[in-house]
Design an enzyme around this catalytic site. Structure first.
Site, short mmCIF file in Angstrom:
data_model
loop_
_atom_site.label_atom_id
_atom_site.label_comp_id
_atom_site.label_asym_id
_atom_site.label_seq_id
_atom_site.Cartn_x
_atom_site.Cartn_y
_atom_site.Cartn_z
N GLU A 244 0.88 -1.18 0.00
CA GLU A 244 0.00 0.00 0.00
C GLU A 244 0.91 1.21 0.00
OE1 GLU A 244 -3.19 -0.04 -0.24
OE2 GLU A 244 -3.60 -2.15 0.11
N CYS A 278 -2.10 9.49 2.06
CA CYS A 278 -1.83 8.77 0.80
C CYS A 278 -2.93 9.02 -0.22
CB CYS A 278 -1.67 7.28 1.07
SG CYS A 278 -3.08 6.56 1.93
P1 NAD Z 1 8.40 4.83 4.38
O1 NAD Z 1 8.40 4.07 3.11
O2 NAD Z 1 9.52 5.74 4.65
O3 NAD Z 1 8.33 3.85 5.64
C1 NAD Z 1 7.26 2.95 5.83
C2 NAD Z 1 7.69 1.87 6.79
O4 NAD Z 1 8.71 1.09 6.18
C3 NAD Z 1 8.28 2.38 8.11
O5 NAD Z 1 7.83 1.57 9.16
C4 NAD Z 1 9.77 2.19 7.89
O6 NAD Z 1 10.50 2.05 9.08
C5 NAD Z 1 9.80 0.93 7.07
N1 NAD Z 1 11.01 0.72 6.26
C6 NAD Z 1 11.88 1.66 5.79
N2 NAD Z 1 12.86 1.06 5.09
C7 NAD Z 1 12.60 -0.28 5.11
C8 NAD Z 1 13.24 -1.42 4.54
N3 NAD Z 1 14.35 -1.32 3.79
N4 NAD Z 1 12.68 -2.64 4.75
C9 NAD Z 1 11.54 -2.76 5.47
N5 NAD Z 1 10.91 -1.72 6.04
C10 NAD Z 1 11.42 -0.49 5.86
O7 NAD Z 1 7.01 5.61 4.42
P2 NAD Z 1 6.48 6.64 5.50
O8 NAD Z 1 7.23 7.92 5.33
O9 NAD Z 1 6.43 6.01 6.85
O10 NAD Z 1 4.98 6.83 5.02
C11 NAD Z 1 4.60 7.71 4.02
C12 NAD Z 1 4.29 6.98 2.74
O11 NAD Z 1 3.30 5.99 2.99
C13 NAD Z 1 3.69 7.89 1.70
O12 NAD Z 1 4.19 7.58 0.43
C14 NAD Z 1 2.19 7.56 1.79
O13 NAD Z 1 1.47 7.88 0.63
C15 NAD Z 1 2.25 6.10 2.05
N6 NAD Z 1 0.99 5.63 2.64
C16 NAD Z 1 0.22 4.79 1.89
C17 NAD Z 1 -0.99 4.34 2.42
C18 NAD Z 1 -1.87 3.41 1.63
O14 NAD Z 1 -2.73 2.79 2.23
N7 NAD Z 1 -1.72 3.28 0.32
C19 NAD Z 1 -1.39 4.74 3.71
C20 NAD Z 1 -0.58 5.58 4.42
C21 NAD Z 1 0.63 6.02 3.88
#
Ligand code: NAD
Length: 508
Positions: A244, A278
């Site tokens: 997502e 998002c």
């Molecule tokens: P992010 O990608 O920076 O991090 C998301 C999660 O992934 C965090 O828990 C982080 O610690 C973890 N992570 C980071 N690197 C990783 C790796 N190499 N392996 C495994 N896990 C890892 O995103 P964010 O800044 O926390 O969230 C914002 C993003 O999320 C935006 O792009 C937003 O649009 C999206 N989002 C999507 C939805 C949806 O349902 N489609 C909902 C909410 C947010």
């Protein structure tokens, strides 16, 4: 400080602090889970999973309903924590928790109906077989969450995975571990027997350890860039994942739309939660004969809004400091390419807050139009008709949500269908997120797979097909004693049935 770490047996090698983004005050200290600790959590979850899967549908439902009631009873406390840890206004925190509650309720009530055993027709060739389809739990699901909706978003995976009979190991964002911890502790209050839902905290590396662990599926929510890394990590064990990711959702306004309602919805969709949504509105396309009227209405609405940390503020600070640089770059790029700021501009950035920004006439190739901005900014562009709006909206590598405002039901439905996104709302914004029966997810850089609804339950289950021979077949085709005569008989039966059916259809 309101939160510290108490759960689990592993001794953390390092810790990190979580901060109030408005004041930089430390809210809590949490361990950075290493590979061994993540592995131990998954091992514990494996045992819990077999206990949880062994309960009846009714027993799981009762426990999930108890969790829902617990969260509802303490919604005030959880909302305060969400407000403190993300900076979003209390009302917005309550709203996301309410939506999460609705999803727990739906998942608990519908799991048996969607996933439980059902008879399916065997067909004439296998008429002697009784056929059963059921959806069994996967085992242990790893949920990796973001910070922007730290309750609603992970619960969209957690509730559905639990209702499907799985145990869950949850790694919340490093920006919202206290909220993640609260969710896990609240579940343990109502399900104390086994660690069916566990917490592992840390940054990206902890998430990576979870993706490489022995989990049976990863439910990831975050950016497309991180999803690529998680998918690569999952590839090692062929662990499936649901992704997502972000979006660049369009909001398209027809000439017969209610412009006051459209301006109000676009303002909220773009600026609530400081635009860190998002499915937030990032681009608006307005049919030309109402363009100026709409822009005036939107500007007037948006100019009244104010970010802040006080209770009267319309939205809060940027939760993640580095996102402010992205927003600044997008505004600068849009203006440098000839875009015009109608409300605010670079000066709206007063860290950690960003005032509302409305940009018009921004070229479609600008980063403010092509990339996820994730801030309180909106671009507004003129289009000839709904079709052009849809065409520009679809010219994106994202495909998450979207909105159509139009007084013409048929035209609005056609435009909604034509949008290359997983979800579209007509004459309201993000309404689909509040309907638990509807699947939630996107395509392209917005990810794949679905949470919520029946598809969201099936995402966390494996289909199991069972046939039971009820009587001996007329001709045993799966035997070496089968004769040429047997084959002739069955071939003529198939020919009559299939050609007969086809010619009947042709006659009709
Ligand atoms: P992010 O990608 O920076 O991090 C998301 C999660 O992934 C965090 O828990 C982080 O610690 C973890 N992570 C980071 N690197 C990783 C790796 N190499 N392996 C495994 N896990 C890892 O995103 P964010 O800044 O926390 O969230 C914002 C993003 O999320 C935006 O792009 C937003 O649009 C999206 N989002 C999507 C939805 C949806 O349902 N489609 C909902 C909410 C947010």
């Amino acid at each position: 400080m309101v939160a510290t770490w108490t759960q689990g047996q592993a001794t953390p090698a390092a810790t990190f602090d979580t901060l109030n983004p408005a004041t930089s005050e430390v809210i809590g200290t949490f361990p950075v889970f290493g590979e061994a600790e993540v592995g131990q959590a998954v091992d514990r979850a494996r045992q819990a999973a077999s206990w949880w899967a062994g309960l009846s549908w009714k027993d799981r439902q009762t426990r999930l309903m108890a969790w829902k009631s617990y969260i509802t009873r303490y919604i005030g406390r959880l909302a305060e924590l969400v407000h403190t840890e993300t900076g979003k206004p209390l009302g917005d925190a309550q709203l996301e928790i309410m939506l999460a509650i609705v999803h727990i309720d739906w998942a608990a009530r519908h799991a048996r109906k969607v996933l439980g055993p059902r008879r399916v027709r065997s067909g004439l060739v296998a008429i002697n077989q009784a056929s059963t389809l059921e959806y069994q739990p996967l085992g242990v699901v790893g949920v990796i969450g973001p910070w922007n909706y730290p309750v609603f978003t992970p619960v969209g995976s957690i509730a559905y995975a639990l209702a499907a009979g799985n145990a869950v190991v949850f790694k919340p964002s490093e920006f919202t571990p206290a909220v993640g911890g609260w969710l896990v502790s609240s579940f343990a209050e109502v399900v104390p027997e086994q660690p069916v839902l566990q917490l592992v905290t840390g940054g990206g590396q902890t998430g990576d350890f979870l993706a490489r662990s022995a989990v049976n599926k990863i439910a990831f929510t975050g950016s497309a860039a991180t999803a690529r890394k998680v998918m690569a990590a999952c590839a090692q064990n062929l662990t499936p994942m649901v992704a997502e990711c972000g979006g660049k959702d369009a909001f398209i306004i027809g000439s017969d739309a209610d412009l006051d309602a459209a301006a109000d919805a676009a303002a909220w969709g773009a600026l609530s939660n400081a635009g860190q949504t998002c499915i937030g509105v990032e681009r608006v396309y307005v049919v030309e004969n109402v363009y100026h009227t709409f822009l005036d209405k939107l500007s007037e609405r948006v100019s009244q809004l104010r970010p802040g940390e006080d209770r009267e503020a319309d939205y809060g600070p940027m939760t993640m400091p580095s996102q402010i640089d992205v927003v600044e770059k997008h505004i600068a790029d849009a203006l440098a390419r000839g875009g015009r700021s109608v409300v605010g501009g670079i000066a709206s950035i007063r860290r950690p807050f960003i005032g509302p920004v409305v940009l018009a006439d921004v070229p479609e190739e600008s980063r403010a139009v092509t990339d996820e901005t994730f801030g309180p900014t909106i671009t507004v562009a003129k289009v000839a008709d709904l079709d052009e709006g849809v065409r520009l909206a679809n010219d994106s590598r994202y495909g998450l949500g979207g909105t159509i405002f139009s007084g013409n039901k048929k035209a609005a439905m056609a435009a909604a269908r034509a949008l290359h996104s997983g979800m579209t709302a007509i004459n309201a914004v993000v309404a689909f997120a509040s309907v638990p029966a509807l699947p939630f997810g996107g395509s392209g850089d917005s990810g794949f797979g679905r949470i919520h609804g029946a598809d969201g339950l099936r995402e966390f289950a494996r289909p199991k097909a069972i046939t039971r021979q009820r009587m001996k077949p007329m001709v045993n085709l799966t035997s070496f004693s089968r004769t040429d005569q047997d084959m002739k008989k069955i071939l003529s039966l198939v020919t009559i049935l299939q050609i007969g059916r086809a010619s009947c259809r042709e006659r009709v």
